[in-house]
Design a protein around this motif. Sequence first.
Motif, mmCIF file in Angstrom:
data_model
loop_
_atom_site.group_PDB
_atom_site.id
_atom_site.type_symbol
_atom_site.label_atom_id
_atom_site.label_comp_id
_atom_site.label_asym_id
_atom_site.label_seq_id
_atom_site.Cartn_x
_atom_site.Cartn_y
_atom_site.Cartn_z
ATOM 1 N N PRO A 34 48.046 0.071 39.509
ATOM 2 C CA PRO A 34 46.795 0.031 38.635
ATOM 3 C C PRO A 34 45.763 0.887 39.298
ATOM 4 O O PRO A 34 45.546 1.279 40.088
ATOM 5 C CB PRO A 34 46.449 -1.395 38.533
ATOM 6 N N ASP A 35 44.873 1.552 38.106
ATOM 7 C CA ASP A 35 44.122 2.403 38.393
ATOM 8 C C ASP A 35 42.780 1.678 39.457
ATOM 9 O O ASP A 35 42.360 0.501 38.926
ATOM 10 C CB ASP A 35 43.256 2.793 37.181
ATOM 11 N N GLN A 74 43.491 1.290 42.501
ATOM 12 C CA GLN A 74 44.158 0.714 43.522
ATOM 13 C C GLN A 74 44.743 1.985 44.310
ATOM 14 O O GLN A 74 44.912 2.857 43.852
ATOM 15 C CB GLN A 74 45.320 -0.115 43.135
#
Lengths: 249, 522
Positions: free
Chosen positions: B354-355, B357
Amino acid sequence: MLALKGKVCLVTGGASGLGLEIIEQLLREEAVSVIFDIESEGFRALQNRPDLAVFKCDVTDEEQVANSIKAVTEQFGQIDVLVNNVGILYSAPLISFGGGGLKLHDSSEWQRVISTNLSSAFYMTKHAVQAMLTRRTKGVIVNITSISARGNAGQSAYSAAKAGLEALTKVWAKELPVFGIRCFAVAPGFCDTESTHVAVNETILQDTIKRVPLKRLGKTAEIAAFVVAGIKNDYLNGKVLEIDGGLVI
Amino acid sequence: MSNNQYLFNLGSRFKSVASQKSDSVAVLFEEQKLTYSELDRQSDAMATYFIQSGLKVGDLVCISGTKNITAVICILGALKAGVTYSVFDPESPQPRLLKIFDRCNPALVLCENQLTVSIPSDKFKVADYTKLQLPANEDDNAAVVSNHLKSITAATAAYVMFTSGSTGFPKGATMTHQNVLNLIDWSIQTYGIGAGEVFTSVNPFFFDNSVFDLYSSLFSGSTIALFDGQAVRDSRKLLRLIDEFKCTSWFSVPSMLIYLQTMRALNADSFSSLKRIIFGGEGYPKARLVELFDLLSHRISFYNVYGPTECTCICSSYKVESNDFADLKGFLPLGKLAPNFSGWIVDEALQIVPDGQQGELLLGGPNVGMGYYRDHERTNLAFVQNPTHSAYRDMAYRTGDVVLHNPDDDKIRIMGRADNQIKHMGYRIELEEIENALSCIESVAQTAVIHCELRGISQIVAFVKLKSDTEEDEIRKVLKGLLPAYMIPTKFSFVQYLQKNANGKLDRKQLKSDYLGQRVNG
């Protein structure tokens, strides 16, 4: 207190051991750190470091010293601090009886130790002070001596050289303040370095550790921190500061 | 520049540039200079020599990386002949060089006389490149090359660049003509390379940063100014020559610029003709960079580039701005990926995270190289299928760099490595290769090598447990025979035991933390 940021600090024998540790701690203070040393694999490795200036110089040769000091002043414009750290540890009694009969202290070893540990400091300081005066730099001279200066049995040359260095410390501390230059010495006790292990018999070393109230050898980082603190302290002059875990009290 | 010709390989592209810039200076080196037409003719002769010696498209020639004009001629000759070249460090220890030659199985090794004697002539065909009898008829050479260029495709391997390998065996990243053509066009566009440009070549030819210097200059009609190791180490001479040659573009690792700063060689008048300073290969500590930026940024642009050897050495360029120095901690972010690159941040299972991370950066697109030369096993580990589809073969390269995309400022920052690979003075090094070399020393019982940064300066520290008393200098001497100079540890720490973690493995993290703790507190 002397702020070391941007100050040009020159350490002889700075490519290994205590000298390199002093260099590392000067870098932490953002000083311009310059090493004088002879060629070795360690020296060559340091030539790749972008944060250091490394000059090949045999400090027992006055001509090399004069040329190298000139090169430093041309490169950096000044010299603010000189640490006369270079030294070799040599142990031998004046006279001894062994399996082969009577054995006398080797005179060439005497010359080598005096030349490396004492004459080098004279040449270096002479030319560094000249550079400081020419550039009107307030300076600091630090001599790394030893508790052996008090006279260690089995160390005629080493003790004499270090005692001579302590005498020079006091002479320069009286002569040089008029030019804005102060001088002090640091006398480490036995340190956990490669040269100590090579030069001092392991049994003697273990016996020495027992006599140190702190029951251990010194660390080069501890000695180096002491040297740097002395450089920064503007009121320190002419003293020989012993740092030996309490071995000599 | 292309005049509507279909320039699908580097040889054709160079000939096209040379025909348009025939009287312009192509190469400067010390007192020597070579125009494009001279370089074209001499590299035609070299290419013809390769072809007439029986070398075929796809064969490999190893070239000594001594910095001089002959090496440039050899490289261009190889490109025109469709022969894949690999430049090696002539000062690399012989055992390591022979490992590389064994892996390459070169059809020819070109080097200086003194090196030819140390390479076994029963195993490899070796020639002194200063004494080659090159075919002299320029028209014939041009005809041979012109005819031969048709057989070189964009997919032909252009060069193999060797980097450190964790098993103690160097890896040869292989790049095609197309990969490099893409790099050239990207470079011209990104930096607005125009008439009269002079590129510095301060990077050795066996180091991947040199790819940018060589190709961005000679394939855009610019000049390349060569500086050998001696000139680079003499800071004042280097700066004088850069001004004399009127260099407009500098590219190096930050270490080289930091060295110039350390030597107090730079002042407000330095780099009088430079338009841009590009740096990459390692992080530039912001605290040091800001000094240089403040001194020169009113007339010189600064760029931080990033990219692995396996993907033509640059995949992003970040223009440094004054607001990057709002704080002086850490390093700059990466720039946006260059066109023709795709990038994904993935977890260990190669699933996109996920963006916001952190994960490993995966690079895809036509600038991803062909893998490692004659090394399928390691190629298969590092080059994987594009994680977004399985419809057809579409390879992506696992950079091993752990990165984080910050959605707030839309910037990607490097957080560390997924393995034990490090960057030291811009060189990629696998710590295991150093440990392997140390383990070959008889007096060494056990060893662990760590990498750390002190005041932003990279250091390799070797912890060594000895079997018998050996001085540090002795160990360094033996290592010098096994590893290139840049891989020899900065520091040695001799210890009685080496700490292991709960899994019984050497605890590098603990060693590093103890070492740094001592540095800070000591």
